[in-house]
Design an enzyme around this catalytic site. Structure first.
Site, PDB file in Angstrom:
ATOM      1  N   GLY A  82       0.831  -1.218   0.000  1.00 53.71           N
ATOM      2  CA  GLY A  82       0.000   0.000   0.000  1.00 53.71           C
ATOM      3  C   GLY A  82       0.856   1.254   0.000  1.00 53.71           C
ATOM      4  CB  THR A 128       0.836   3.816  -4.582  1.00 55.23           C
ATOM      5  OG1 THR A 128      -0.090   2.728  -4.415  1.00 55.23           O
ATOM      6  CG2 THR A 128       2.038   3.319  -5.352  1.00 55.23           C
ATOM      7  CG  ASP A 166      -2.571  -7.965  -6.643  1.00 56.62           C
ATOM      8  OD1 ASP A 166      -2.898  -7.145  -7.518  1.00 56.62           O
ATOM      9  OD2 ASP A 166      -3.336  -8.321  -5.725  1.00 56.62           O
ATOM     10  CG  LEU A 213       0.602   0.503   5.424  1.00 57.92           C
ATOM     11  CD1 LEU A 213       1.097   1.924   5.221  1.00 57.92           C
ATOM     12  CD2 LEU A 213       0.073   0.335   6.834  1.00 57.92           C
ATOM     13  CB  SER A 225     -10.276   0.097   9.909  1.00 62.07           C
ATOM     14  OG  SER A 225     -11.310   1.039   9.804  1.00 62.07           O
ATOM     15  CD  GLU A 243     -16.198   2.373   8.592  1.00 64.71           C
ATOM     16  OE1 GLU A 243     -17.047   1.661   8.054  1.00 64.71           O
ATOM     17  OE2 GLU A 243     -16.460   3.459   9.120  1.00 64.71           O
ATOM     18  CE1 TYR A 256     -11.197  -0.840   4.369  1.00 67.09           C
ATOM     19  CE2 TYR A 256     -12.490  -0.023   6.226  1.00 67.09           C
ATOM     20  CZ  TYR A 256     -11.277  -0.167   5.580  1.00 67.09           C
ATOM     21  OH  TYR A 256     -10.141   0.371   6.152  1.00 67.09           O
TER      22      TYR A 256
HETATM   23  P1  NDP Z   1      -5.348   4.183   0.382  1.00 67.88           P
HETATM   24  O1  NDP Z   1      -6.647   3.780  -0.196  1.00 67.88           O
HETATM   25  O2  NDP Z   1      -4.824   5.566   0.169  1.00 67.88           O
HETATM   26  O3  NDP Z   1      -4.202   3.175  -0.130  1.00 67.88           O
HETATM   27  C1  NDP Z   1      -4.475   1.812  -0.331  1.00 67.88           C
HETATM   28  C2  NDP Z   1      -3.239   1.156  -0.912  1.00 67.88           C
HETATM   29  O4  NDP Z   1      -3.515  -0.242  -1.120  1.00 67.88           O
HETATM   30  C3  NDP Z   1      -2.819   1.717  -2.276  1.00 67.88           C
HETATM   31  O5  NDP Z   1      -1.409   1.795  -2.326  1.00 67.88           O
HETATM   32  C4  NDP Z   1      -3.317   0.645  -3.243  1.00 67.88           C
HETATM   33  O6  NDP Z   1      -2.601   0.575  -4.449  1.00 67.88           O
HETATM   34  C5  NDP Z   1      -3.048  -0.598  -2.409  1.00 67.88           C
HETATM   35  N1  NDP Z   1      -3.753  -1.782  -2.940  1.00 67.88           N
HETATM   36  C6  NDP Z   1      -5.051  -1.883  -3.308  1.00 67.88           C
HETATM   37  N2  NDP Z   1      -5.308  -3.113  -3.782  1.00 67.88           N
HETATM   38  C7  NDP Z   1      -4.138  -3.811  -3.710  1.00 67.88           C
HETATM   39  C8  NDP Z   1      -3.761  -5.124  -4.076  1.00 67.88           C
HETATM   40  N3  NDP Z   1      -4.633  -5.991  -4.611  1.00 67.88           N
HETATM   41  N4  NDP Z   1      -2.477  -5.505  -3.867  1.00 67.88           N
HETATM   42  C9  NDP Z   1      -1.570  -4.644  -3.339  1.00 67.88           C
HETATM   43  N5  NDP Z   1      -1.877  -3.380  -2.978  1.00 67.88           N
HETATM   44  C10 NDP Z   1      -3.142  -2.966  -3.167  1.00 67.88           C
HETATM   45  O7  NDP Z   1      -5.421   3.863   1.956  1.00 67.88           O
HETATM   46  P2  NDP Z   1      -4.770   4.649   3.202  1.00 67.88           P
HETATM   47  O8  NDP Z   1      -3.360   4.949   2.906  1.00 67.88           O
HETATM   48  O9  NDP Z   1      -5.690   5.708   3.632  1.00 67.88           O
HETATM   49  O10 NDP Z   1      -4.863   3.518   4.322  1.00 67.88           O
HETATM   50  C11 NDP Z   1      -3.819   2.555   4.499  1.00 67.88           C
HETATM   51  C12 NDP Z   1      -4.398   1.325   5.173  1.00 67.88           C
HETATM   52  O11 NDP Z   1      -4.948   1.687   6.436  1.00 67.88           O
HETATM   53  C13 NDP Z   1      -5.527   0.628   4.410  1.00 67.88           C
HETATM   54  O12 NDP Z   1      -5.428  -0.751   4.689  1.00 67.88           O
HETATM   55  C14 NDP Z   1      -6.787   1.193   5.053  1.00 67.88           C
HETATM   56  O13 NDP Z   1      -7.862   0.271   4.905  1.00 67.88           O
HETATM   57  C15 NDP Z   1      -6.329   1.306   6.493  1.00 67.88           C
HETATM   58  N6  NDP Z   1      -6.958   2.344   7.292  1.00 67.88           N
HETATM   59  C16 NDP Z   1      -7.012   3.623   6.845  1.00 67.88           C
HETATM   60  C17 NDP Z   1      -7.546   4.607   7.628  1.00 67.88           C
HETATM   61  C18 NDP Z   1      -7.624   6.034   7.176  1.00 67.88           C
HETATM   62  O14 NDP Z   1      -8.368   6.806   7.782  1.00 67.88           O
HETATM   63  N7  NDP Z   1      -6.854   6.437   6.175  1.00 67.88           N
HETATM   64  C19 NDP Z   1      -8.087   4.305   8.979  1.00 67.88           C
HETATM   65  C20 NDP Z   1      -7.956   2.908   9.346  1.00 67.88           C
HETATM   66  C21 NDP Z   1      -7.409   1.979   8.528  1.00 67.88           C
HETATM   67  P3  NDP Z   1      -3.006   1.491  -5.743  1.00 67.88           P
HETATM   68  O15 NDP Z   1      -2.477   2.858  -5.430  1.00 67.88           O
HETATM   69  O16 NDP Z   1      -2.327   0.813  -6.861  1.00 67.88           O
HETATM   70  O17 NDP Z   1      -4.509   1.460  -5.812  1.00 67.88           O
HETATM   71  P1  GDR Z   2     -15.029   6.271   6.249  1.00 58.43           P
HETATM   72  O1  GDR Z   2     -14.586   7.595   5.473  1.00 58.43           O
HETATM   73  O2  GDR Z   2     -16.160   5.603   5.602  1.00 58.43           O
HETATM   74  O3  GDR Z   2     -15.170   6.653   7.693  1.00 58.43           O
HETATM   75  O4  GDR Z   2     -13.742   5.337   6.045  1.00 58.43           O
HETATM   76  P2  GDR Z   2     -15.347   8.531   4.429  1.00 58.43           P
HETATM   77  O5  GDR Z   2     -14.589   9.804   4.404  1.00 58.43           O
HETATM   78  O6  GDR Z   2     -15.590   7.837   3.130  1.00 58.43           O
HETATM   79  O7  GDR Z   2     -16.795   8.741   5.129  1.00 58.43           O
HETATM   80  C1  GDR Z   2     -16.922   9.367   6.401  1.00 58.43           C
HETATM   81  C2  GDR Z   2     -18.379   9.681   6.659  1.00 58.43           C
HETATM   82  O8  GDR Z   2     -18.797  10.739   5.790  1.00 58.43           O
HETATM   83  C3  GDR Z   2     -20.101  10.411   5.295  1.00 58.43           C
HETATM   84  N1  GDR Z   2     -20.333  11.097   4.015  1.00 58.43           N
HETATM   85  C4  GDR Z   2     -19.627  10.931   2.894  1.00 58.43           C
HETATM   86  N2  GDR Z   2     -18.547  10.150   2.632  1.00 58.43           N
HETATM   87  C5  GDR Z   2     -18.024  10.197   1.378  1.00 58.43           C
HETATM   88  N3  GDR Z   2     -16.941   9.471   1.109  1.00 58.43           N
HETATM   89  N4  GDR Z   2     -18.562  10.979   0.399  1.00 58.43           N
HETATM   90  C6  GDR Z   2     -19.661  11.762   0.616  1.00 58.43           C
HETATM   91  O9  GDR Z   2     -20.122  12.447  -0.292  1.00 58.43           O
HETATM   92  C7  GDR Z   2     -20.214  11.744   1.925  1.00 58.43           C
HETATM   93  N5  GDR Z   2     -21.269  12.391   2.504  1.00 58.43           N
HETATM   94  C8  GDR Z   2     -21.327  11.989   3.763  1.00 58.43           C
HETATM   95  C9  GDR Z   2     -20.066   8.894   5.148  1.00 58.43           C
HETATM   96  O10 GDR Z   2     -21.405   8.382   5.047  1.00 58.43           O
HETATM   97  C10 GDR Z   2     -19.348   8.510   6.437  1.00 58.43           C
HETATM   98  O11 GDR Z   2     -20.249   8.435   7.500  1.00 58.43           O
HETATM   99  C11 GDR Z   2     -12.415   5.848   6.142  1.00 58.43           C
HETATM  100  C12 GDR Z   2     -11.526   5.014   5.190  1.00 58.43           C
HETATM  101  O12 GDR Z   2     -10.247   5.593   5.138  1.00 58.43           O
HETATM  102  C13 GDR Z   2     -11.408   3.578   5.695  1.00 58.43           C
HETATM  103  O13 GDR Z   2     -10.450   2.879   4.895  1.00 58.43           O
HETATM  104  C14 GDR Z   2     -10.922   3.627   7.156  1.00 58.43           C
HETATM  105  O14 GDR Z   2     -10.793   2.320   7.668  1.00 58.43           O
HETATM  106  C15 GDR Z   2     -11.900   4.434   7.998  1.00 58.43           C
HETATM  107  O15 GDR Z   2     -11.951   5.761   7.474  1.00 58.43           O
HETATM  108  C16 GDR Z   2     -11.459   4.528   9.452  1.00 58.43           C
END
Ligand code: NDP
Ligand code: GDR
Length: 329
Positions: free
Chosen positions: A11, A13, A59, A81, A130, A132, A154
């Site tokens: 992860g 990227t 992958d 990640l 997470s 979630e 998810y």
């Molecule tokens: P992003 O969505 O920004 O990044 C996800 C990464 O996973 C990307 O690099 C993507 O690659 C890679 N990926 C997707 N599919 C595959 C695959 N099949 N094989 C290998 N790599 C893959 O997520 P965040 O950086 O925000 O989050 C990092 C991690 O933390 C995730 O697991 C997320 O679920 C978890 N998380 C995030 C939170 C948040 O608030 N940001 C909170 C809690 C947990 P590509 O760029 O090619 O798509």
């Molecule tokens: P979340 O983040 O689902 O908490 O997951 P997101 O920002 O998508 O949604 C947060 C809340 O906002 C409400 N919402 C909307 N959300 C999006 N995306 N777009 C909209 O237009 C919109 N309007 C209202 C959603 O319903 C939700 O309640 C993120 C991700 O990074 C997960 O990978 C990670 O695990 C959790 O945070 C912690």
């Protein structure tokens, strides 16, 4: 301890992968990053931002690619990640989300176990769990001991990965830790997530490039922190003598309405009602209404505390989006 330390990040990227790579490089690590796909445009982006990262192709759904990557990187620390991370998308692609976000964790754990062989002490593993997983939250605030009740494909997939990580720790003595991270954001956040969707739209409205912004549920509440602070917690977990699970959160919750207040105020707009519309197609089949984390264990054991508060985070993101949209005017 061997020097230099070597880390493998899946992860890389994504938002967190970039911040974590920068942090580890600043500590002198050699950093390897798993990138998927034969012509992934993010590969070029990663090279432009952080050229020091050594990119390996693989992958999470292909365990043999993970075994190969681990044998090349020879890491002391593995940060898993990689995931399909957008909750809204997970209902439309539930099986794919399960393959990557759930079974991908098992693949990475199993590849790491095989790589460690008879010397389990040679590698430490971090799993990106997470908030979630708490979904229909059974306790306020949520701790490491709160019952999981996920509300999306998810969330279910993350709960699988979380329990599998604990199982590898208990079954094989692996130094496998799980960070239960609450929402964390930054100027590198994907535009599909609500914070970035809002800050980008606010910047564009301010610059006259966009008229309105369509959102779903405005009453949802989240505990939002800064991604740069949260990757430091990941690293701290892997420096502990014993593996464990930790909640990482700010302990403060805000609604989407609060987010709109702060983001529009950052460009001098106090009444955002004429710019924001509600779109029922953006309402999720099952909503996570409210999350707030208790990170006391991380404060006490890891010495971790968030540095950036909600207001500064949102302002930072709006400033960034104003700067990157200006050339379109
Ligand atoms: P992003 O969505 O920004 O990044 C996800 C990464 O996973 C990307 O690099 C993507 O690659 C890679 N990926 C997707 N599919 C595959 C695959 N099949 N094989 C290998 N790599 C893959 O997520 P965040 O950086 O925000 O989050 C990092 C991690 O933390 C995730 O697991 C997320 O679920 C978890 N998380 C995030 C939170 C948040 O608030 N940001 C909170 C809690 C947990 P590509 O760029 O090619 O798509
Ligand atoms: P979340 O983040 O689902 O908490 O997951 P997101 O920002 O998508 O949604 C947060 C809340 O906002 C409400 N919402 C909307 N959300 C999006 N995306 N777009 C909209 O237009 C919109 N309007 C209202 C959603 O319903 C939700 O309640 C993120 C991700 O990074 C997960 O990978 C990670 O695990 C959790 O945070 C912690």
């Amino acid at each position: 301890m061997d020097f230099p330390r070597r880390a493998l990040i899946t992860g890389i990227t994504g938002q967190d992968g970039l911040y974590l790579a920068e942090l580890l490089l600043s500590k002198g690590y050699v950093v390897f990053g798993l990138v998927r796909g034969q012509s992934n445009p993010k590969r070029e982006l990663l090279h432009r931002i952080i050229p020091e990262v050594k990119v390996l192709t693989g992958d999470l759904t292909d365990v043999s690619s993970l075994i190969r990557v681990l044998s090349i990187a020879g890491p002391h620390e593995v940060y898993n990640l990689g995931a399909i991370s957008f909750v809204g998308y997970s209902w439309e692609n539930a099986a794919l989300t399960s393959d990557v976000t759930a079974l991908g964790v098992l693949n990475m754990l199993e590849a790491t176990r095989l790589y460690a062989g008879s010397d389990m002490g040679k590698v430490r593993f971090y799993q990106a769990s997470s908030s979630e997983m708490y979904g229909k939250a059974q306790e306020v605030p949520q701790t490491e001991r709160t019952l999981l009740w996920p509300r999306s494909p998810y969330g279910v997939a993350k709960a699988f990965g979380h329990h599998m990580t604990i199982n590898y720790r208990e079954s094989y003595g692996m130094h496998a830790s799980s960070g239960i991270l609450f929402n964390h954001e930054s100027p590198r956040r994907g535009p599909e997530f609500v914070t970035r969707k809002v800050t980008l739209a606010v910047a564009r409205i301010r610059l006259g490039l966009q008229e309105t912004l369509a959102l779903g549920n405005l009453d949802a509440r989240r505990d939002w922190g800064f991604a740069g602070d949260y990757v430091d917690a990941m690293w701290r977990m892997l420096q502990q003598p014993e593996p464990d699970d930790y909640v990482i959160a700010t302990g403060k919750s805000h609604s989407i309405r609060d987010l709109l207040d702060v983001a529009f105020a950052a460009v001098g707009i106090s009444d955002w009602s004429r710019y924001v519309t509600q779109d029922s197609t953006l309402i999720r089949p099952a909503e996570v209404e409210s999350l707030i984390g208790d990170a006391s264990k991380a404060h006490a054991t890891l010495g971790w505390k968030p540095e950036v508060d909600f207001r500064s985070l949102v302002s930072m993101m709006v400033e960034h989006d104003l700067a990157n949209q200006k050339h379109l005017v």
